[in-house]
Design an enzyme around this catalytic site. Structure first.
Site, PDB file in Angstrom:
ATOM      1  N   SER A 144      46.048  52.273  40.867  1.00  0.00           N
ATOM      2  CA  SER A 144      46.797  53.373  40.241  1.00  0.00           C
ATOM      3  C   SER A 144      48.019  53.609  41.112  1.00  0.00           C
ATOM      4  O   SER A 144      48.008  53.239  42.302  1.00  0.00           O
ATOM      5  CB  SER A 144      45.933  54.638  40.254  1.00  0.00           C
ATOM      6  OG  SER A 144      46.717  55.784  39.996  1.00  0.00           O
ATOM      7  N   TYR A 157      39.717  60.161  44.143  1.00  0.00           N
ATOM      8  CA  TYR A 157      40.239  59.173  43.188  1.00  0.00           C
ATOM      9  C   TYR A 157      41.334  58.368  43.877  1.00  0.00           C
ATOM     10  O   TYR A 157      41.320  57.139  43.883  1.00  0.00           O
ATOM     11  CB  TYR A 157      40.783  59.884  41.945  1.00  0.00           C
ATOM     12  CG  TYR A 157      41.388  58.943  40.921  1.00  0.00           C
ATOM     13  CD1 TYR A 157      40.581  58.081  40.185  1.00  0.00           C
ATOM     14  CD2 TYR A 157      42.770  58.900  40.702  1.00  0.00           C
ATOM     15  CE1 TYR A 157      41.133  57.205  39.252  1.00  0.00           C
ATOM     16  CE2 TYR A 157      43.325  58.039  39.777  1.00  0.00           C
ATOM     17  CZ  TYR A 157      42.501  57.195  39.052  1.00  0.00           C
ATOM     18  OH  TYR A 157      43.050  56.323  38.140  1.00  0.00           O
TER      19      TYR A 157
HETATM   20  N1  LIG Z   1      45.267  56.031  31.990  1.00  0.00           N
HETATM   21  C1  LIG Z   1      45.992  56.141  33.084  1.00  0.00           C
HETATM   22  O1  LIG Z   1      47.027  56.826  33.078  1.00  0.00           O
HETATM   23  C2  LIG Z   1      45.597  55.425  34.354  1.00  0.00           C
HETATM   24  C3  LIG Z   1      46.447  55.539  35.455  1.00  0.00           C
HETATM   25  C4  LIG Z   1      46.126  54.888  36.631  1.00  0.00           C
HETATM   26  C5  LIG Z   1      44.979  54.128  36.707  1.00  0.00           C
HETATM   27  N2  LIG Z   1      44.142  54.029  35.628  1.00  0.00           N
HETATM   28  C6  LIG Z   1      42.929  53.224  35.788  1.00  0.00           C
HETATM   29  O2  LIG Z   1      42.742  52.399  34.673  1.00  0.00           O
HETATM   30  C7  LIG Z   1      41.355  52.117  34.503  1.00  0.00           C
HETATM   31  C8  LIG Z   1      40.965  52.367  33.055  1.00  0.00           C
HETATM   32  O3  LIG Z   1      41.145  53.747  32.769  1.00  0.00           O
HETATM   33  P1  LIG Z   1      41.549  54.288  31.311  1.00  0.00           P
HETATM   34  O4  LIG Z   1      42.792  55.036  31.444  1.00  0.00           O
HETATM   35  O5  LIG Z   1      41.432  53.212  30.328  1.00  0.00           O
HETATM   36  O6  LIG Z   1      40.410  55.407  31.103  1.00  0.00           O
HETATM   37  P2  LIG Z   1      39.128  55.472  30.151  1.00  0.00           P
HETATM   38  O7  LIG Z   1      39.525  55.345  28.734  1.00  0.00           O
HETATM   39  O8  LIG Z   1      38.384  56.686  30.580  1.00  0.00           O
HETATM   40  O9  LIG Z   1      38.316  54.168  30.531  1.00  0.00           O
HETATM   41  C9  LIG Z   1      37.484  54.085  31.642  1.00  0.00           C
HETATM   42  C10 LIG Z   1      36.530  52.931  31.416  1.00  0.00           C
HETATM   43  O10 LIG Z   1      35.673  52.817  32.564  1.00  0.00           O
HETATM   44  C11 LIG Z   1      34.320  52.804  32.135  1.00  0.00           C
HETATM   45  N3  LIG Z   1      33.464  53.427  33.125  1.00  0.00           N
HETATM   46  C12 LIG Z   1      33.531  54.680  33.623  1.00  0.00           C
HETATM   47  N4  LIG Z   1      32.518  54.898  34.471  1.00  0.00           N
HETATM   48  C13 LIG Z   1      31.794  53.742  34.513  1.00  0.00           C
HETATM   49  C14 LIG Z   1      30.608  53.348  35.184  1.00  0.00           C
HETATM   50  N5  LIG Z   1      29.936  54.179  36.006  1.00  0.00           N
HETATM   51  N6  LIG Z   1      30.149  52.091  34.986  1.00  0.00           N
HETATM   52  C15 LIG Z   1      30.788  51.244  34.152  1.00  0.00           C
HETATM   53  N7  LIG Z   1      31.906  51.561  33.487  1.00  0.00           N
HETATM   54  C16 LIG Z   1      32.399  52.805  33.661  1.00  0.00           C
HETATM   55  C17 LIG Z   1      34.295  53.584  30.822  1.00  0.00           C
HETATM   56  O11 LIG Z   1      33.253  53.123  29.973  1.00  0.00           O
HETATM   57  P3  LIG Z   1      31.831  53.821  29.728  1.00  0.00           P
HETATM   58  O12 LIG Z   1      32.060  55.279  29.601  1.00  0.00           O
HETATM   59  O13 LIG Z   1      31.362  53.131  28.469  1.00  0.00           O
HETATM   60  O14 LIG Z   1      30.996  53.440  30.910  1.00  0.00           O
HETATM   61  C18 LIG Z   1      35.622  53.152  30.213  1.00  0.00           C
HETATM   62  O15 LIG Z   1      35.482  51.942  29.516  1.00  0.00           O
HETATM   63  C19 LIG Z   1      40.620  53.036  35.491  1.00  0.00           C
HETATM   64  O16 LIG Z   1      40.256  52.309  36.638  1.00  0.00           O
HETATM   65  C20 LIG Z   1      41.667  54.068  35.848  1.00  0.00           C
HETATM   66  O17 LIG Z   1      41.467  54.634  37.122  1.00  0.00           O
HETATM   67  C21 LIG Z   1      44.436  54.669  34.455  1.00  0.00           C
END
Ligand SMILES: NC(=O)c1ccc[n+]([C@@H]2O[C@H](COP(=O)([O-])OP(=O)(O)OC[C@H]3O[C@@H](n4cnc5c(N)ncnc54)[C@H](OP(=O)(O)O)[C@@H]3O)[C@@H](O)[C@H]2O)c1
Length: 267
Positions: A144, A157
Site C-alpha cells: 500500500s 495496517y
Molecule cells: N482498496 C484500496 O484502496 C487499497 C489500498 C492499498 C492497499 N490495498 C490492498 O489491496 C488488497 C486487496 O484489498 P481490496 O481493496 O480489494 O479490499 P477487499 O475488497 O476488502 O478485499 C480483501 C480481500 O482479502 C480477503 N481476506 C481478508 N481477510 C482474509 C483472511 N483472513 N484470509 C484470507 N483472505 C482474506 C477477502 O476475502 P474474504 O473476506 O473472502 O476472506 C477479500 O477477498 C489488500 O491487501 C489491501 O490492503 C487496497
C-alpha cells in the site's frame, strides 16, 4: 528486460473474492491464465470462478484463511497434490484498520500482522521451493502507499504493509539471480469496499465506505495497470490517482508530508 506472458500460466491469487483480487482474477482470465483463487468465502469465490468461465481457462477455488496456519498449509498441500506448478503467487488478501493507536488493543495489532504479513510470508515460504527448483517463478505482494509512510488510524495496517515490502525486497535481492521475480504493488485509493471490511481498535468491523475510496481509481483500471507492471516484471508498481503525490512529498519534503498527514480528517 524481457516481458512475460501469462497465457496458460498458473496464477495463485489470495483475496480473490472481492475488490482488487477479483479484478486481477478477471484480468488474468482474459489473458488466458489458469487460476487458483483463494480467500475465506467459498460462495463468493465460486461467483468469481463462474465469471471467468467464458474465457475458457481453468479456475480452482481453494479456500484459505490467512489468519490460520493450518488452513494455509492445507491449501498448499491440496494444490501440490494436483501436481500444479504455480508460476505466479499474488499475495493480495488483506484487511485494513480504522482505529487510533490509543484505542487499539493488542489482538487487533496481532490480527493485522498475521493476515497482511505473516499469512503472506507463510504461503510464500510454501510455494517458493518449487519455484527455486524450476528456477522460475514470480512472487507478488500487494502492499500500500501506507507501506511507505505512516498514516492516521492505520498503525498496524501501515506496519504490516512496511513489513511486506521489507520481506519482498529482501526476497528479490536473494533470489532474483536464481530466476525468481518479485513485484511489490503500492495502491493508493482504489474503489473497493476495503474500508467496510476494516477493523476498529476493538476488532469490530468498521462497516463504512470512505469518501476517499469512492473517488479512488476504478478497480478494473487498477488491475489492468498491475498486470501491465507484472508483464514487465517491475519490482515496484504504483497504482492510484493524485494521492500517489504523497509518496514524493514524503520522500523529498518530509516536513510538509508530516504537516499534511497529521491534519488529515480522521475517518
Ligand atoms: N482498496 C484500496 O484502496 C487499497 C489500498 C492499498 C492497499 N490495498 C490492498 O489491496 C488488497 C486487496 O484489498 P481490496 O481493496 O480489494 O479490499 P477487499 O475488497 O476488502 O478485499 C480483501 C480481500 O482479502 C480477503 N481476506 C481478508 N481477510 C482474509 C483472511 N483472513 N484470509 C484470507 N483472505 C482474506 C477477502 O476475502 P474474504 O473476506 O473472502 O476472506 C477479500 O477477498 C489488500 O491487501 C489491501 O490492503 C487496497
Amino acid at each position: 528486460m524481457s516481458r512475460q506472458t501469462f497465457r496458460n500460466k498458473w496464477i495463485w491469487i489470495t483475496g480473490a473474492s472481492s475488490g482488487i483480487g477479483r479484478a486481477l482474477t478477471l484480468e488474468f482470465a482474459k489473458k488466458g491464465s489458469n487460476l487458483i483463487i483463494s480467500s475465506r468465502k467459498e460462495k463468493e469465490l465460486n461467483v468469481v470462478a463462474h465469471e471467468c468461465e467464458r474465457h475458457g481457462v481453468e479456475v480452482l477455488v481453494q479456500v484459505l484463511d490467512l489468519a490460520n496456519s493450518e488452513s494455509i498449509q492445507h491449501a498448499f498441500q491440496t494444490i501440490e497434490s494436483k501436481a500444479i506448478e504455480v508460476d505466479v503467487l499474488i499475495n493480495n488478501g488483506g484487511m485494513s484498520q480504522r482505529g487510533l493507536v490509543r484505542d487499539t488493543i493488542l489482538p487487533v495489532h496481532q490480527q493485522l500482522m498475521q493476515v497482511n504479513y505473516l499469512g503472506a510470508v507463510e504461503l510464500t515460504g510454501l510455494v517458493l521451493p518449487g519455484m527455486i527448483k524450476r528456477q522460475k517463478g514470480h512472487i507478488v505482494g500487494v502492499s500500500s502507499i501506507v507501506g511507505k509512510f505512516g498514516f492516521p488510524l492505520r498503525s498496524s495496517y501501515s506496519a504490516s504493509k512496511h513489513a511486506l515490502k521489507g520481506y519482498l525486497e529482501t526476497l528479490y535481492l536473494e533470489e532474483n539471480n536464481n530466476g525468481i521475480d518479485v513485484s511489490i504493488v503500492y495502491p493508493g485509493r482504489i474503489q473497493t469496499e476495503i474500508s467496510k471490511h476494516a477493523i476498529d481498535g476493538s476488532g469490530n468491523s468498521h462497516q463504512k465506505m470512505d469518501e476517499g475510496l469512492q473517488n479512488g481509481m476504478d478497480v478494473s483500471d487498477c488491475a489492468k495497470k498491475i498486470v501491465r507492471g507484472l508483464e514487465k516484471k517491475r519490482i515496484e508498481i504504483f497504482v492510484g490517482k493524485r494521492e500517489l503525490l504523497l509518496l514524493a512529498i514524503r520522500r523529498y519534503t518530509p516536513s510538509i508530508f508530516f504537516k499534511i498527514a497529521k491534519n488529515i480528517k480522521p475517518v
